[in-house]
Write an enzyme that holds these catalytic residues in place. Structure first.
Site, mmCIF file in Angstrom:
data_model
loop_
_atom_site.group_PDB
_atom_site.id
_atom_site.type_symbol
_atom_site.label_atom_id
_atom_site.label_comp_id
_atom_site.label_asym_id
_atom_site.label_seq_id
_atom_site.Cartn_x
_atom_site.Cartn_y
_atom_site.Cartn_z
ATOM 1 N N ASP A 163 0.873 -1.188 -0.028
ATOM 2 C CA ASP A 163 0.042 0.058 0.064
ATOM 3 C C ASP A 163 0.885 1.195 -0.039
ATOM 4 O O ASP A 163 1.950 1.297 0.643
ATOM 5 C CB ASP A 163 -0.773 0.128 1.262
ATOM 6 C CG ASP A 163 -2.032 -0.870 1.034
ATOM 7 O OD1 ASP A 163 -2.370 -0.998 -0.262
ATOM 8 O OD2 ASP A 163 -2.477 -1.263 2.085
ATOM 9 N N GLU A 203 -3.832 17.398 6.134
ATOM 10 C CA GLU A 203 -3.930 18.321 5.083
ATOM 11 C C GLU A 203 -4.324 19.455 5.432
ATOM 12 O O GLU A 203 -3.697 20.626 4.951
ATOM 13 C CB GLU A 203 -4.820 17.364 3.970
ATOM 14 C CG GLU A 203 -4.124 16.233 3.312
ATOM 15 C CD GLU A 203 -4.621 15.052 4.170
ATOM 16 O OE1 GLU A 203 -5.045 15.220 5.406
ATOM 17 O OE2 GLU A 203 -4.492 13.972 3.765
ATOM 18 N N PHE A 233 -16.037 17.412 5.778
ATOM 19 C CA PHE A 233 -15.914 16.689 4.305
ATOM 20 C C PHE A 233 -17.016 15.278 4.537
ATOM 21 O O PHE A 233 -17.215 14.958 5.559
ATOM 22 C CB PHE A 233 -14.351 15.937 4.139
ATOM 23 C CG PHE A 233 -14.168 14.983 3.288
ATOM 24 C CD1 PHE A 233 -13.711 15.387 1.940
ATOM 25 C CD2 PHE A 233 -14.294 13.576 3.603
ATOM 26 C CE1 PHE A 233 -13.793 14.482 0.992
ATOM 27 C CE2 PHE A 233 -14.173 12.773 2.552
ATOM 28 C CZ PHE A 233 -13.740 13.184 1.214
ATOM 29 N N SER A 234 -17.454 14.797 3.380
ATOM 30 C CA SER A 234 -18.372 13.740 3.370
ATOM 31 C C SER A 234 -18.017 13.080 2.169
ATOM 32 O O SER A 234 -17.416 13.407 1.256
ATOM 33 C CB SER A 234 -19.665 14.072 3.402
ATOM 34 O OG SER A 234 -20.033 14.531 2.245
ATOM 35 N N ALA A 235 -18.090 11.756 2.489
ATOM 36 C CA ALA A 235 -17.789 10.586 1.280
ATOM 37 C C ALA A 235 -18.804 10.937 0.129
ATOM 38 O O ALA A 235 -18.433 10.576 -1.147
ATOM 39 C CB ALA A 235 -17.840 9.211 1.690
ATOM 40 N N THR A 260 -20.150 14.023 -1.098
ATOM 41 C CA THR A 260 -19.791 15.443 -1.612
ATOM 42 C C THR A 260 -18.015 15.151 -1.891
ATOM 43 O O THR A 260 -17.776 15.939 -3.080
ATOM 44 C CB THR A 260 -20.111 16.588 -0.907
ATOM 45 O OG1 THR A 260 -19.225 16.472 0.222
ATOM 46 C CG2 THR A 260 -21.506 16.666 -0.249
#
Length: 688
Positions: free
Chosen positions: A313, A354, A383-385, A387
């Site tokens: 990864d 970030e 933040f949302s998965a 949008t």
């Protein structure tokens, strides 16, 4: 649990190993090792002959026969000792694990709610599917999945890591391990195993070697050693009639004795590797545990040594995983400071690495100080998965930052236009291995923030070492192809899989396996489980889900993806140790020919004295010296078997040449020196 490296000849371990070595003289134990079983039978046979000589039932030298019998018993005991020492180190590690496992009580729930009716039961009575409530101060009673709640958990008893970890429902950090302790808050957990099947139980069983089965390479080597033993047994058996016939034909000398034939057989069969083979396998699993990795079987450790493809990864393994803002790239008609101001505003309440780095970069470049969102009457948009954006609403300003396609949809839905120049900026950032974060205000695109993921120091050199060993490295990442290609080039991996999905990982593993390669990978999420189950070496992170841990054949207690490289090194070291000692053991035979053959037959065939190149004192001294050396060499090689041979990154051909020189040539020369020194000592003690 802290895994300290124990000294090989630590007094407490040696005392226990000596007792275990004697217990292993039980024939029910001995027959499992065919090579050493032959030595065991030879020990009994020579002991009976010695007793017969003492009682006058047969003729012969009681001193010589008794000495041979004694050293044959020592040979068996030393082989038992090697295995007992390896097992003793593992048992000591298992004892510390068992100390973690203690009887506790659990609050069993009737349904998955924190306020559901509860019943106090013994943790040992819990079954798969039972629901329990675990509150601050409670010990986790079983392995399971968190269904509700979130808590800080102390896993130091299992991992040795003192810092607590967060376990919560949903995501890849929902797994809890029995024996750990909840420090704060509460969890509702569904038990996923029955008593005796917990992770801790499996750790103890594997460490103790209770379920240790021979690996395929071990079985193949055992078959080779048994075949050699049968050949030498038949050859030795034919020497007796040959000797009788030769004596009658030449009217010189006397027939070779059974004691001498037994000594010859024991010296010729591969007793060195036969006595150390089991210890090497046990020690390999013990070394893996020393690296805080639990292997479910010796087969997994061995497979790690044969691996030729590593799937790694990107985040956390190849890169540091905390992307930092490195540059503000404004769109046409926008100044860099305007972009920095908007990006900072949208990140003031963003606690991700970030987001914090954007605030810091704006402060460094333009002296833009942090502002209080409350005093600005601003609303933070997390933040949302769905949008794939975050941002802030400040009075009339609506600032958003996020992935390129997400901002494009946002701008176009507000009747705005996404400038082609910004597409060029995005491509430029991706080509250099960065991650582009686009910033927009309302329907206007302000520019791009370049996020740089830092490649770990020294990782390129480690990949170069793996390449020398013939191992291919493949980086797995969810980044787009441009970003993935740039990071792959910087890190020095051989290939990469961009925009990776669980299905793509599984397909890639199957593709390599179809080409005859062995694949290793790491994973921590439920979505990694199919790929982990398919991989030949699958290292699951201890912090990951129960499904991932069940699918893997190793568990890394430190949850460090980079550990995969160390796992491969340990596996290769175990295979090299086995191969090196096999080479040494077989090469040993040459010197023993020169010691025993002239001693046994020179009286009948004086010409054979020419083979006595070591100028050994007498036939009895020569035979006894060879038998003593054969026993002592096992003792001297025990540290090498348990620690493993020194390992350097090089190609298989170079490793073979190196080991042939060291262990092949060494196996030829060392016995000549050793047997001669023992002969001189026996002569000085008047025992030859």
């Amino acid at each position: 649990m802290t895994h300290k490296q124990r000294a090989i000849f630590e007094p407490a371990l040696v005392r226990t190993a000596l007792l275990d070595a004697v217990k292993k003289l039980d024939p029910r134990v001995q027959w499992r090792n065919p090579v050493m079983f032959v030595v065991y039978l030879g020990s009994w046979l020579t002991t009976l002959i010695w007793l017969a000589i003492l009682s006058g039932h047969t003729t012969g030298s009681a001193m010589f026969t008794g000495s041979i019998a004694l050293w044959l018993w020592f040979t068996v005991l030393f082989a038992n000792m090697a295995e007992a020492l390896a097992e003793g180190r593992s048992k000591a590690q298992a004892a510390s694990l068992r100390g973690v496992k203690k009887t506790s009580w659990a609050k069993k729930l009737s349904e998955a709610r924190v306020d559901a009716p509860q019943e106090k039961v013994s943790a040992d009575s819990l079954r798969k599917g039972d629901l329990v409530l675990i509150e601050a101060g409670d010990t986790v009673p079983c392995d399971g999945e968190v269904l509700e709640g979130g808590a800080s958990v102390d896993e130091s008893a299992i991992t040795g890591e003192s810092a607590p970890v967060i376990r919560e429902s949903g995501g890849d950090f929902s797994s809890v391990t029995g024996g750990t302790r909840v420090l704060s808050d509460w969890l509702v957990v569904e038990c996923r195993v029955n008593p005796g099947e917990t992770f801790l139980d499996r750790m103890i069983a594997m460490v103790e070697g209770a379920k240790r089965r021979k690996t395929p390479n071990e079985v193949a080597l055992t078959i080779l050693l048994v075949a050699l033993t049968i050949v030498f047994l038949l050859a030795t058996a034919t020497l007796y009639p040959f000797s009788v016939f030769s004596v009658e034909a030449s009217q010189a000398g006397s027939p070779v004795t059974i004691t001498v034939l037994v000594a010859l057989l024991v010296c010729l069969i591969p007793t060195t590797i036969g006595g150390l083979l089991s210890a090497i396998g046990v020690a390999g699993m013990s070394r893996m545990l020393g690296a805080n990795v639990i292997a479910t079987s010796g087969r997994a450790v061995e497979a790690a040594g044969d691996v030729d493809v590593l799937l790694l990864d990107k985040t956390g393994t190849i890169t540091l995983g905390n992307r930092q803002a490195s540059e503000f790239l404004p769109a046409p008609g926008v100044t860099e400071q305007q972009l920095a101001d908007a990006a900072q505003l949208s990140s003031l309440a963003d606690e991700t690495p970030e987001g914090r780095s954007i605030v810091v970069l704006a402060k460094q470049r333009f002296n833009l100080r942090e502002r209080d969102l409350h005093s600005l009457n601003a609303t933070f948009i997390p933040f949302s998965a769905q949008t794939r954006m975050s941002g802030v609403n400040v009075q009339e300003r609506m600032i958003r930052k996020g992935a390129v396609d997400a901002i494009r949809r946002h701008v176009e839905s507000n009747q705005g236009h996404f400038p082609p120049a910004v597409d060029d900026l995005v491509a430029s950032v991706a080509r250099t291995g960065g991650t582009p974060l686009v910033v927009a205000e309302g329907s206007r695109v302000l520019g791009v923030v370049a996020l740089k993921d830092i490649v770990k120091g020294g990782i390129k050199e480690r990949f170069a070492e793996l390449r020398k060993m013939g191992i291919k490295t493949v980086m797995i990442t969810g980044d787009n192809r441009l970003t993935a290609a740039a990071i792959a080039a910087e890190a020095g991996v051989d290939d990469f899989l961009a925009e990776a999905t669980p299905e793509a990982k599984l397909a890639l593993i199957r593709q390599y396996q179809a080409e005859g390669r062995l694949v290793a990978m790491t994973g921590d999420g439920t979505n990694d489980a199919p790929a982990l189950a398919q991989a030949d070496v699958a290292v699951a992170m201890n912090s990951g889900t129960q499904a991932a841990k069940e699918a893997g054949n190793m568990v890394d207690l430190d949850s460090n993806p980079t550990k995969l490289i160390e796992v491969v090194h340990i596996g290769k070291q175990m295979l090299m140790t086995r191969g090196s000692l096999t080479t040494f053991s077989i090469a040993n035979d040459v010197a023993k020919y020169f010691a025993i053959i002239p001693a046994a037959f020179a009286a009948t065939y004086p010409q054979l004295n020419a083979l006595n190149i070591m100028q050994l004192h007498s036939p009895s001294s020569a035979i006894l010296s060879a038998v003593i050396f054969n026993a002592l060499v096992i003792v001297f090689l025990i540290p090498l078997a348990l620690k493993g041979v020194s390992y350097k990154a090089m190609s298989a051909a170079a490793l073979l040449r190196r080991n042939l020189w060291i262990y092949g040539l060494g196996g030829l020369l060392v016995p000549f020196v050793g047997i001669k020194l023992i002969d001189l000592l026996l002569t000085a003690l008047n025992m030859g």
